[in-house]
Design an enzyme around this catalytic site. Structure first.
Site, PDB file in Angstrom:
ATOM      1  N   HIS A  58       0.878  -1.190   0.000  1.00 22.25           N
ATOM      2  CA  HIS A  58       0.000   0.000   0.000  1.00 22.25           C
ATOM      3  C   HIS A  58       0.913   1.238   0.000  1.00 22.25           C
ATOM      4  O   HIS A  58       1.749   1.400  -0.881  1.00 22.25           O
ATOM      5  CB  HIS A  58      -0.916  -0.113   1.231  1.00 22.25           C
ATOM      6  CG  HIS A  58      -2.063   0.853   1.295  1.00 22.25           C
ATOM      7  ND1 HIS A  58      -2.426   1.663   0.265  1.00 22.25           N
ATOM      8  CD2 HIS A  58      -2.939   1.126   2.311  1.00 22.25           C
ATOM      9  CE1 HIS A  58      -3.487   2.398   0.624  1.00 22.25           C
ATOM     10  NE2 HIS A  58      -3.805   2.093   1.868  1.00 22.25           N
ATOM     11  N   HIS A 110      -1.981  -2.072  -9.680  1.00 27.73           N
ATOM     12  CA  HIS A 110      -2.951  -1.489  -8.755  1.00 27.73           C
ATOM     13  C   HIS A 110      -4.186  -2.362  -8.768  1.00 27.73           C
ATOM     14  O   HIS A 110      -4.559  -2.893  -9.818  1.00 27.73           O
ATOM     15  CB  HIS A 110      -3.304  -0.058  -9.197  1.00 27.73           C
ATOM     16  CG  HIS A 110      -3.985   0.712  -8.132  1.00 27.73           C
ATOM     17  ND1 HIS A 110      -5.340   0.637  -7.922  1.00 27.73           N
ATOM     18  CD2 HIS A 110      -3.492   1.564  -7.206  1.00 27.73           C
ATOM     19  CE1 HIS A 110      -5.651   1.418  -6.907  1.00 27.73           C
ATOM     20  NE2 HIS A 110      -4.553   1.983  -6.447  1.00 27.73           N
ATOM     21  N   ASP A 117       2.820   5.760  -6.451  1.00 32.95           N
ATOM     22  CA  ASP A 117       4.082   5.695  -5.704  1.00 32.95           C
ATOM     23  C   ASP A 117       5.316   5.659  -6.587  1.00 32.95           C
ATOM     24  O   ASP A 117       6.432   5.782  -6.092  1.00 32.95           O
ATOM     25  CB  ASP A 117       4.094   4.440  -4.806  1.00 32.95           C
ATOM     26  CG  ASP A 117       3.067   4.555  -3.712  1.00 32.95           C
ATOM     27  OD1 ASP A 117       2.993   5.626  -3.098  1.00 32.95           O
ATOM     28  OD2 ASP A 117       2.335   3.586  -3.468  1.00 32.95           O
TER      29      ASP A 117
HETATM   30  N1  ACO Z   1       5.345  -6.772 -10.362  1.00 34.30           N
HETATM   31  C1  ACO Z   1       5.244  -7.961 -10.963  1.00 34.30           C
HETATM   32  N2  ACO Z   1       4.069  -8.627 -11.100  1.00 34.30           N
HETATM   33  C2  ACO Z   1       2.958  -8.053 -10.607  1.00 34.30           C
HETATM   34  C3  ACO Z   1       3.004  -6.790  -9.971  1.00 34.30           C
HETATM   35  C4  ACO Z   1       4.258  -6.141  -9.860  1.00 34.30           C
HETATM   36  N3  ACO Z   1       4.358  -4.955  -9.267  1.00 34.30           N
HETATM   37  N4  ACO Z   1       1.773  -6.452  -9.562  1.00 34.30           N
HETATM   38  C5  ACO Z   1       0.967  -7.462  -9.930  1.00 34.30           C
HETATM   39  N5  ACO Z   1       1.681  -8.419 -10.576  1.00 34.30           N
HETATM   40  C6  ACO Z   1       1.153  -9.653 -11.183  1.00 34.30           C
HETATM   41  C7  ACO Z   1       0.809 -10.683 -10.136  1.00 34.30           C
HETATM   42  O1  ACO Z   1       1.895 -11.543  -9.852  1.00 34.30           O
HETATM   43  C8  ACO Z   1      -0.341 -11.390 -10.794  1.00 34.30           C
HETATM   44  O2  ACO Z   1       0.191 -12.260 -11.779  1.00 34.30           O
HETATM   45  P1  ACO Z   1      -0.554 -13.665 -12.109  1.00 34.30           P
HETATM   46  O3  ACO Z   1      -1.915 -13.284 -12.607  1.00 34.30           O
HETATM   47  O4  ACO Z   1       0.322 -14.314 -13.124  1.00 34.30           O
HETATM   48  O5  ACO Z   1      -0.603 -14.428 -10.815  1.00 34.30           O
HETATM   49  C9  ACO Z   1      -1.079 -10.291 -11.539  1.00 34.30           C
HETATM   50  O6  ACO Z   1      -0.073  -9.312 -11.821  1.00 34.30           O
HETATM   51  C10 ACO Z   1      -2.202  -9.653 -10.757  1.00 34.30           C
HETATM   52  O7  ACO Z   1      -1.679  -9.196  -9.537  1.00 34.30           O
HETATM   53  P2  ACO Z   1      -2.428  -9.283  -8.129  1.00 34.30           P
HETATM   54  O8  ACO Z   1      -1.419  -9.375  -7.051  1.00 34.30           O
HETATM   55  O9  ACO Z   1      -3.497 -10.316  -8.196  1.00 34.30           O
HETATM   56  O10 ACO Z   1      -3.144  -7.880  -8.111  1.00 34.30           O
HETATM   57  P3  ACO Z   1      -3.717  -7.201  -6.854  1.00 34.30           P
HETATM   58  O11 ACO Z   1      -4.793  -6.319  -7.331  1.00 34.30           O
HETATM   59  O12 ACO Z   1      -4.052  -8.181  -5.783  1.00 34.30           O
HETATM   60  O13 ACO Z   1      -2.428  -6.379  -6.323  1.00 34.30           O
HETATM   61  C11 ACO Z   1      -0.896  -4.638  -5.868  1.00 34.30           C
HETATM   62  C12 ACO Z   1      -2.270  -5.014  -6.478  1.00 34.30           C
HETATM   63  C13 ACO Z   1      -0.805  -5.137  -4.416  1.00 34.30           C
HETATM   64  C14 ACO Z   1      -0.799  -3.111  -5.861  1.00 34.30           C
HETATM   65  C15 ACO Z   1       0.222  -5.267  -6.742  1.00 34.30           C
HETATM   66  O14 ACO Z   1       0.121  -4.779  -8.063  1.00 34.30           O
HETATM   67  C16 ACO Z   1       1.628  -4.981  -6.168  1.00 34.30           C
HETATM   68  O15 ACO Z   1       2.083  -5.701  -5.295  1.00 34.30           O
HETATM   69  N6  ACO Z   1       2.307  -3.913  -6.680  1.00 34.30           N
HETATM   70  C17 ACO Z   1       3.610  -3.535  -6.154  1.00 34.30           C
HETATM   71  C18 ACO Z   1       3.447  -2.766  -4.863  1.00 34.30           C
HETATM   72  C19 ACO Z   1       2.890  -1.382  -5.078  1.00 34.30           C
HETATM   73  O16 ACO Z   1       3.335  -0.633  -5.946  1.00 34.30           O
HETATM   74  N7  ACO Z   1       1.892  -1.020  -4.244  1.00 34.30           N
HETATM   75  C20 ACO Z   1       1.284   0.322  -4.267  1.00 34.30           C
HETATM   76  C21 ACO Z   1      -0.126   0.253  -4.759  1.00 34.30           C
HETATM   77  S1  ACO Z   1      -0.805   1.858  -4.896  1.00 34.30           S
HETATM   78  C22 ACO Z   1      -1.185   2.279  -3.320  1.00 34.30           C
HETATM   79  O17 ACO Z   1      -1.514   1.512  -2.475  1.00 34.30           O
HETATM   80  C23 ACO Z   1      -1.137   3.677  -3.013  1.00 34.30           C
END
Ligand code: ACO
Length: 429
Positions: free
Chosen positions: A267, A308, A364
């Site tokens: 987050h 996201h 971010d």
């Molecule tokens: N890098 C690589 N792969 C990713 C990333 C990433 N940053 N984000 C998502 N994916 C992939 C996942 O592995 C998943 O792959 P799969 O379908 O093959 O299993 C797919 O994309 C979907 O991802 P989920 O984790 O299911 O998406 P979710 O909506 O649950 O997660 C999140 C969103 C937590 C923001 C995720 O994208 C992440 O961890 N990003 C990096 C951390 C980040 O930047 N967080 C800030 C978010 S903005 C905020 O809170 C202000």
């Protein structure tokens, strides 16, 4: 009977339920499942709330497909260009932008509350010098409930608004106090003749021994960043504030819970994680290696600042921040990490893995580069996010508490533990 309904048939019992479909002003309709347990005897299962609306809200709307974000109907791009942060706070709290008289009155109210109780400074002294500022903020925010007994009647709208003013006003003072504690410098009193962001810069970088005038470019950049972070509907920290607040607990306690939730790297903690990642990548030559790692399911590495839960298109805040970063770096000197970030974005946006999963830079991704240019240590990045987001948390808390139909939040579960069994005697275990 609602105008639109959805029929749900349980094939095992043959029973059907007619569920109302509710339409908001914008966005997807929602299936109102409240009578499902009574009619079919089932609950729903949705870990992470991926398909569940937890409440009704009139504050913020975002369309993840279009990459659109609006506070009370106003596009974020226009608010960032035409308003200051305190006008946006007023908008989020009251539903409308302030007139010039209301703006002046609101700014006076916020100014009036910028100081913190002297006892809080002693409270801060109890933390080790190397405590993470988000850990200190969580503790200090919770402790406010002990300092402001008069605002604990959450059913009194006047007390609720005073709580909102206190929180918005004191967050920069508390954040700067946590920083000063960590570097062993005296905590500074606010200078109320300064703007909200300039006052924060003074409390961060000023010293009692010498004159300090906040830089207007830095103040403007911070003010815009606070606007961009002010609210984002039912994200993890806001939902945490709502869930904690739904038990009718003290509002400062509920906000402290929100701060704790924001801290996580999935987050608000991602802004700190992005800079650490850019440092680790080090050079443009290493980008491909890290992109491969992000795609490797056996590697826990993720591209921080990418992806996201709701945006499946460019995060509109990231577009504004990227432009802002260019302006700040023009004054504060270029940062090699900016070039690295730009290249990383470029490469990822063309890579099939990211394209297929619709992973774009989020809020971010570039914000940390601005914070770093302005001199903030990494540990303070999420604190800066928390300052901006405070108004969103409190606006959602106020919206929830003032709704006469509010009930305590209490999710159900799918129990997969042992069925009933008898406790064996100690010798038989
Ligand atoms: N890098 C690589 N792969 C990713 C990333 C990433 N940053 N984000 C998502 N994916 C992939 C996942 O592995 C998943 O792959 P799969 O379908 O093959 O299993 C797919 O994309 C979907 O991802 P989920 O984790 O299911 O998406 P979710 O909506 O649950 O997660 C999140 C969103 C937590 C923001 C995720 O994208 C992440 O961890 N990003 C990096 C951390 C980040 O930047 N967080 C800030 C978010 S903005 C905020 O809170 C202000």
């Amino acid at each position: 009977m609602a105008d639109k309904t959805v029929s749900l048939k349980d094939n095992s019992s043959g029973k059907t339920a007619e569920l109302p479909l509710r339409e908001g002003t914008l966005g997807s309709s929602v299936l109102d499942i409240r009578k499902l347990p009574k009619e079919l005897g089932h609950f729903t299962f949705d870990p992470g709330f991926k398909a569940t609306a937890s409440c009704e809200s009139a504050i913020t709307y975002l369309d993840g497909g279009k990459g659109q974000l609006m506070y009370r109907g106003y596009p974020i791009e226009q608010l960032a260009e035409k308003c200051n942060y305190l006008e946006v706070c007023y908008l989020l709290l009251h539903g409308e932008l302030p007139s010039s008289t209301e703006k002046e009155q609101f700014e006076t109210n916020i100014r009036y509350h910028t100081m913190i109780n002297e006892g809080l400074r002693k409270f801060l002294d109890g933390f080790r010098y190397d405590a993470h500022p988000m850990a200190m903020m969580t503790g200090v925010l919770g402790s406010l409930s002990a300092f402001y007994h008069d605002s604990t009647n959450i059913h009194d709208p006047d007390q609720r608004i005073i709580t909102a003013h206190r929180l918005i006003a004191k967050m920069p003072t508390l954040a700067a106090a946590c920083y000063k504690h960590s570097i062993g410098e005296p905590v500074l009193y606010p200078r109320n003749e300064l703007s909200y962001a300039s006052n924060f810069l003074w409390m961060m970088w000023g010293r009692p021994t010498e004159p300090y005038e906040p830089d207007p470019v830095a103040a403007k950049a911070l003010d815009v960043l606070f606007i961009l972070h002010a609210d984002h509907e039912q994200n993890a920290s806001t939902s945490t504030v709502r869930l904690a607040g739904s038990s009718q607990t003290n509002p400062f306690g509920a906000i402290a819970a929100g701060v704790a939730s924001l801290w996580g790297p999935a987050h608000g903690g991602a802004n700190e994680a992005v800079l650490r990642m850019l440092d680790e990548i080090g050079s443009v030559d290493n980008i491909d290696k890290y992109i491969d790692r992000a795609k490797d399911k056996n590697d826990p590495f993720r591209l921080m600042g990418f992806g996201h839960r709701v945006y499946k298109n460019m995060d509109p805040r990231a577009l504004i921040i990227k432009k802002l970063a260019d302006e700040v770096l023009e004054k504060y000197g270029d940062d090699p990490r900016m070039e690295l970030a730009r290249r990383l974005e470029e490469i990822a946006l063309k890579d099939e893995y990211f394209v297929e999963r619709r992973l774009y830079p989020n809020v971010d991704f570039y914000s940390g580069i601005i914070y770093q240019a302005l001199g903030f240590p990494y540990e303070m990045f999420t604190v800066l996010f928390a300052i901006g987001r405070t108004v969103g948390w409190i606006a959602h808390w106020m919206e929830m508490i003032s709704d006469p139909s509010m009930v305590i939040g209490r999710p159900r579960q799918l129990y997969v533990g042992p069925a009933e069994r008898n406790v064996p005697d100690l010798d038989d275990r």
